[in-house]
Structure formats: structure tokens, C-alpha cells
Design an enzyme around this catalytic site. Sequence first.
Site, mmCIF file in Angstrom:
data_model
loop_
_atom_site.group_PDB
_atom_site.id
_atom_site.type_symbol
_atom_site.label_atom_id
_atom_site.label_comp_id
_atom_site.label_asym_id
_atom_site.label_seq_id
_atom_site.Cartn_x
_atom_site.Cartn_y
_atom_site.Cartn_z
ATOM 1 C CE1 TYR A 147 -3.418 2.779 0.329
ATOM 2 C CE2 TYR A 147 -2.442 3.289 2.466
ATOM 3 C CZ TYR A 147 -3.302 3.609 1.431
ATOM 4 O OH TYR A 147 -4.046 4.767 1.492
ATOM 5 N NE ARG A 154 -3.181 7.175 -4.185
ATOM 6 C CZ ARG A 154 -4.117 6.786 -3.341
ATOM 7 N NH1 ARG A 154 -5.346 6.551 -3.790
ATOM 8 N NH2 ARG A 154 -3.863 6.601 -2.059
ATOM 9 C CE1 TYR A 208 -4.454 10.329 7.948
ATOM 10 C CE2 TYR A 208 -3.973 8.326 6.731
ATOM 11 C CZ TYR A 208 -4.857 9.097 7.448
ATOM 12 O OH TYR A 208 -6.120 8.641 7.671
ATOM 13 N NE ARG A 221 -9.869 11.387 5.756
ATOM 14 C CZ ARG A 221 -9.111 10.358 6.080
ATOM 15 N NH1 ARG A 221 -9.467 9.126 5.728
ATOM 16 N NH2 ARG A 221 -7.994 10.533 6.735
ATOM 17 C CD GLU A 327 -11.400 1.636 3.754
ATOM 18 O OE1 GLU A 327 -10.386 1.568 4.488
ATOM 19 O OE2 GLU A 327 -11.351 1.857 2.541
#
Length: 333
Positions: A147, A154, A208, A221, A327
Site C-alpha cells: 500500500y 500515486r 499523514y 474524505r 471500512e
Amino acid sequence: SFVDLRNSPSEIRPNIKFEQQGEHSDSQNILARVAFEKNGFAPELHKGVPTLGVPMTTETEPGFQEVFAASGPVVAGREGNLVYAVDGRHLFCAVQVVERDIYRDAARIAYDSAFELATRLGYPNILRMWNLVGGIIDDNADGVEIYRDFCAGRSEAFALWSGRILHIPAATGIGTRGNGVYLYFISGRADAEVHHLENPRQTPAYHYPESYGPKSPSFARATFADGILYISGTASILGDETVHKGDISGQVDVTLENIATLISTENLGKVRPEGGYSLQDLDLIKVYVSRPEDIPYVRSRCKEVFSPDARVVYLNVDICRPDLLVEIEAIVQ
Ligand code: 3HB
């Protein structure tokens, strides 16, 4: 059931629905199809419709399709690894990154070519992206979590296209039951009115700290556009920390509270004059559960809080942090 009998593509909205596998009710005016099934297949043009298969279900589940209805005449095509369709309002684009030792460069190149296509065709406003990452919490050949490896590539692509790809949109980054990465997105015209939202309970993912990986995850979000609210994959994270580790009940609570706050009048009302929504308004809900034994409990909680009319699917896949058990993503349209 995932059958939407209200199927009436409005003029400007990318109406989305879930369809039972093999149903294929209306091949007319379809922008794209994503088949959730046991084995994936690379994006292709199937009877002229961009179609990909994502390895997200077990052999005992029936599978379903996520169908994107077009709002006008469709032009579809293939360019290199990209398969796409446009309808004058929206672009759908999909690409597969096949399994490899390290994903960073391939992820950057896949996004780079997709962003080049999106800007060239005049659809630079990304509304919603899905990143389905095989082995998401496994290590790559360098010992970096896949990830984090994927996020680095990305992020580099978004940096390269900063100012031309207009904003970072709502997204999902989730595991699969296969390998390699499948990514697909929908985008709109430059002049579309698009709002990307953050959650006051959570640190923006693109801020983050480095402890979560060399480059932070590139997603908002939620995105509100054309009267549709796209809610990103949402989990039991407060600030930037996983809460209720090992406790499915606590994680479901925090996940639902996070979504409720995100879509509340206090938050969504900043960009939607009519105000916010409640959990009862969610539809096209995907519930990702990492431990199969938790599915019955999660299903019963979801039955309590979501509308009986909501279309809900449960998928047993890994989530982007090993300590996340659940999730949830959804749409209000
Ligand atoms: C992502 O990296 O795009 C992402 C990951 C999540 C939830 C939402 C988006 O776990």
C-alpha cells in the site's frame, strides 16, 4: 438484491447502480461496468463498453456488477493499457497494473497516462477513484508494504499533474483476493462544480505523517458534485490513528460516527445549501471486512443503521492497515 428498478439516468449525473451478475438488463447507454467476481480480468471493451473484472468475492458469493450509466451518447476507446468512455459530461477510465516486485513506478506511470488522457479529452476534474490493490498489506520485494509502495507512485503522479488535474478526489484504497492493482475513476469537465471534503475527526490523508509511508495517501474524505455525494472508504481512524484495535464492535461504531460527521449539516452544509445527510440516506454501500468471522456481526449492525432500501454489499478483503477490521464507502445520489 442489487437490482435498481428506478433506473433513469438523469441528464448530467453519472447514475451508478449495482446489478446482479449476469443480469445485463440494459446495455444501452452504459458508460462502464465493473464486475466484482472471484477472478479478475483486465479492462477491455466488451460490446463497446469499458468492462473490468475485480477479484473481490469468494467462490460461494454470487458476485455483482457496478454499472455506471451514461448521461449522453458514449464514445469508448482503448489507448495502451487504458480503457475509457466519455459521454460529454463524464469520463470513465480503468487500467490494470499487473503483479510486480515493486509498484511505485508502475503506479506513477498508470496514473500519469490516465491523467494525460483525462486532460486531453477535457475531463480533468476527478470525482471518485477506486484503487484495488492485491496484497495491500504484504511487503514488496524491498520490504516496503505494498500500500505504501503504491501510494508513493500515486502521489508522484498527482504532483506531476498538479494544477492540470484539478484536485485530489474521494477514493477507496482496498485489498483484493487477487494480485496486481486495478484502478478506475470517473472525472468531469473543468467547469463542473466539484467540492472535495475533509472530516473534522480525521487528519487529511494527504497530511499523514511519514510514519505511514514515504508519501502520504492522495485522497479526500468525500466529493460532492452534480448533486451526488461520493463518500471515500472510511474506517476506524481518529486523527491519523487506528482506534479500537482488535475490537470489531468499536471499529464499526467509530466508522459510522466518522461517516455521520462527514455528511452532517455542519460539514457537508458548507458546500450543499440544502444541508447534510444522515446514515439513512446512504446507498450503494460497500462494506469491506478483513476477518470473515466478523461479517455476520457487521451485517447485523449495518441492517440497523442503513435504510432497508439501501443496496449494500459485503466484501471480505484486507484493508490498507493491518489493524483495520472494517471500512465502509457509499454514495448519496
Ligand atoms: C486510498 O489510499 O485511496 C484510500 C485508502 C483507504 C480509504 C480511502 C482511500 O483506506
